[in-house]
Design a protein around this motif. Sequence first.
Motif, PDB file in Angstrom:
ATOM      1  N   PRO A 101      18.852  -7.064   1.194  1.00 47.81           N
ATOM      2  CA  PRO A 101      18.473  -7.506   0.071  1.00 47.81           C
ATOM      3  C   PRO A 101      17.197  -8.552   0.205  1.00 47.81           C
ATOM      4  CG  PRO A 101      20.705  -7.824   0.536  1.00 47.81           C
ATOM      5  CD  PRO A 101      20.135  -7.241   1.486  1.00 47.81           C
ATOM      6  N   GLU A 102      16.731  -9.006   1.066  1.00 51.80           N
ATOM      7  CA  GLU A 102      15.811  -9.962   1.350  1.00 51.80           C
ATOM      8  C   GLU A 102      14.543  -9.316   1.760  1.00 51.80           C
ATOM      9  OE1 GLU A 102      17.771 -10.477   5.212  1.00 51.80           O
ATOM     10  OE2 GLU A 102      18.229  -9.684   3.362  1.00 51.80           O
ATOM     11  N   ILE A 103      14.442  -7.808   1.752  1.00 57.84           N
ATOM     12  CA  ILE A 103      13.142  -7.275   2.243  1.00 57.84           C
ATOM     13  C   ILE A 103      12.229  -7.240   1.147  1.00 57.84           C
ATOM     14  CG2 ILE A 103      14.004  -4.750   1.324  1.00 57.84           C
ATOM     15  CD1 ILE A 103      12.832  -3.765   4.012  1.00 57.84           C
ATOM     16  N   ARG A 104      10.906  -7.368   1.520  1.00 59.03           N
ATOM     17  CA  ARG A 104       9.853  -7.234   0.548  1.00 59.03           C
ATOM     18  C   ARG A 104       8.750  -5.906   1.176  1.00 59.03           C
ATOM     19  NH1 ARG A 104       8.201 -13.478  -0.975  1.00 59.03           N
ATOM     20  NH2 ARG A 104      10.220 -13.984  -1.941  1.00 59.03           N
ATOM     21  N   MET A 105       8.241  -5.213   0.062  1.00 60.08           N
ATOM     22  CA  MET A 105       7.408  -4.218   0.522  1.00 60.08           C
ATOM     23  C   MET A 105       6.060  -4.298  -0.211  1.00 60.08           C
ATOM     24  SD  MET A 105      10.397  -1.516  -0.506  1.00 60.08           S
ATOM     25  CE  MET A 105      12.199  -2.258  -0.838  1.00 60.08           C
ATOM     26  N   THR A 106       5.168  -3.682   0.597  1.00 64.84           N
ATOM     27  CA  THR A 106       3.834  -3.344   0.381  1.00 64.84           C
ATOM     28  C   THR A 106       3.722  -2.032   0.282  1.00 64.84           C
ATOM     29  OG1 THR A 106       3.088  -3.693   2.578  1.00 64.84           O
ATOM     30  CG2 THR A 106       2.835  -5.798   0.963  1.00 64.84           C
ATOM     31  N   SER A 107       2.434  -1.426  -0.484  1.00 63.47           N
ATOM     32  CA  SER A 107       2.326   0.027  -0.685  1.00 63.47           C
ATOM     33  C   SER A 107       0.671   0.283  -0.808  1.00 63.47           C
ATOM     34  CB  SER A 107       2.920   0.434  -1.963  1.00 63.47           C
ATOM     35  OG  SER A 107       3.171   1.618  -2.026  1.00 63.47           O
ATOM     36  N   ASP A 108       0.350   1.479  -0.992  1.00 56.95           N
ATOM     37  CA  ASP A 108      -0.956   1.950  -1.471  1.00 56.95           C
ATOM     38  C   ASP A 108      -0.981   2.733  -2.438  1.00 56.95           C
ATOM     39  OD1 ASP A 108      -1.685   0.823   1.050  1.00 56.95           O
ATOM     40  OD2 ASP A 108      -1.665   2.786   2.348  1.00 56.95           O
ATOM     41  N   VAL A 109      -1.892   2.615  -3.328  1.00 54.23           N
ATOM     42  CA  VAL A 109      -1.714   3.263  -4.832  1.00 54.23           C
ATOM     43  C   VAL A 109      -3.443   3.923  -4.785  1.00 54.23           C
ATOM     44  CG1 VAL A 109      -1.370   3.528  -7.107  1.00 54.23           C
ATOM     45  CG2 VAL A 109      -0.066   1.953  -5.735  1.00 54.23           C
ATOM     46  N   ILE A 110      -3.548   5.115  -5.256  1.00 54.67           N
ATOM     47  CA  ILE A 110      -4.668   5.699  -5.460  1.00 54.67           C
ATOM     48  C   ILE A 110      -5.003   6.100  -6.925  1.00 54.67           C
ATOM     49  CG2 ILE A 110      -6.298   7.980  -5.206  1.00 54.67           C
ATOM     50  CD1 ILE A 110      -5.131   8.035  -2.595  1.00 54.67           C
ATOM     51  N   VAL A 111      -5.754   5.451  -7.849  1.00 50.31           N
ATOM     52  CA  VAL A 111      -5.988   5.725  -9.203  1.00 50.31           C
ATOM     53  C   VAL A 111      -7.217   6.926  -9.508  1.00 50.31           C
ATOM     54  CG1 VAL A 111      -6.953   4.852 -11.280  1.00 50.31           C
ATOM     55  CG2 VAL A 111      -5.441   3.325  -9.918  1.00 50.31           C
TER      56      VAL A 111
END
Length: 441
Positions: A299-309
């Motif tokens: 539950p305490e996990i945090r996430m980052t990501s990549d996004v292309i527009v």
Amino acid sequence: MSVMKSFYLETFGCQMNVVDSEQIVGLVQSLGYSSVDSPEQANLIILNTCSIRARAERKVYGHLGRFKPLKQRRPELIIAVCGCVAQQEGQRMLEKVPYLDIVCGTHNIHRLADMVRDAELHRARHVEVDFLEADKRRRLFPERAPSAEVSRFVTVIQGCDNFCSYCIVPHVRGREVSRPSAEVLEEVRLLVEQGAREITLIGQNVNSYGCKEDDEISFASLLRKVAEVDGLERIRFMTSHPKDLSDELIDCFADLDKLCKHIHLPVQAGGDAVLKAMRRGYTRDQYLGRIERLRRVCPEIRMTSDVIVGFPGETESEFEQTMDLLERARFTEIYSFIFSARPGTSAADLPDDIPKEVKQQWFDRMLALQEEITRQYHQMDIGQVLPVLVEGSSRQGNGQLFGRTTWNRIVNFDGNPDLVGRIVPVRLTVAYRNSHLGERV
């Protein structure tokens, strides 16, 4: 009497390039070169390059242009370009830049010392961009000079077999090759002996580790073995491909105390039509399902990501699906880009009929949404007392130290240098865009 020789090295791009640069340093030091802080002081200039975006490639050529007067004043100066741009451009780079001496691709860094020596003795120019066979590559994973740094990268897999339609990586890094697990563990132990307390296992797609080798363990099993190394405090890994994120790997976030509660999981787009055109190998719902399971397990996990527009063919409706996904996923950070066609990729041949101003509008809207989500996380953390692994002196100066939380968030605080390498409790007091200010508890 020996002649003092010096080198200047600049590294662009990802963690893989950071590790390659550590190998480059060892190679040129073996030739008697010592490091200097500016190209004007150097006898040898090396750029270790990234070609993931067109802007990164242009930046390399911009740097080379600034080196031209140095070469004119000192013809004996050696200029080398290594890494992904070198691999992509090859002979063309020597033709575009007539004062460039060495073009060394991603599979040939181990040969750099020989090329530099030849340039010293014979003013020879070299281009080495051939891909190596997998068996030979397994024997050529980077060897690096000793270091007492607290946080180190360890390469576990090179290359990529996914061939996403927009991505240049398989074309400049080659196909996937996993490093023997025994060699990975040996390097981790060595780095811990040198002073490392945190290890980040890296690769273009770490989730694929061991999949092509019948006698190798899975990436999840490798994580468990690394966690057994005495003296190691923390483990991270990147980058993960969502389609290969197994339940076995997700379970590691629940089972391994040393595994930091953070994962970088690039989504790239929020609509199925765009994901299919990108050849990502998963749907929107499948991606959200992986996120849901990660949060259920940890539950305490945090996430980052990549996004292309602005991917070719993307519609307003599909962009809105990306915005909706950001609302649902609640990433702490994203690395966002306007689509940049890379030569040799299949997406470069797609008709790109989205006006530039529309792409920019989408990008700005997405950035504003994510910045608000990020701001909420950072404000929420004020007042929390978190364990911080102290890595060294802060770039902010004032005698401060810096470290990172389990979520990979930088924290600056007052403290004595003898805390470096230790995990200490720090209360977060002020949130800035790229870091928190804190006080030791």
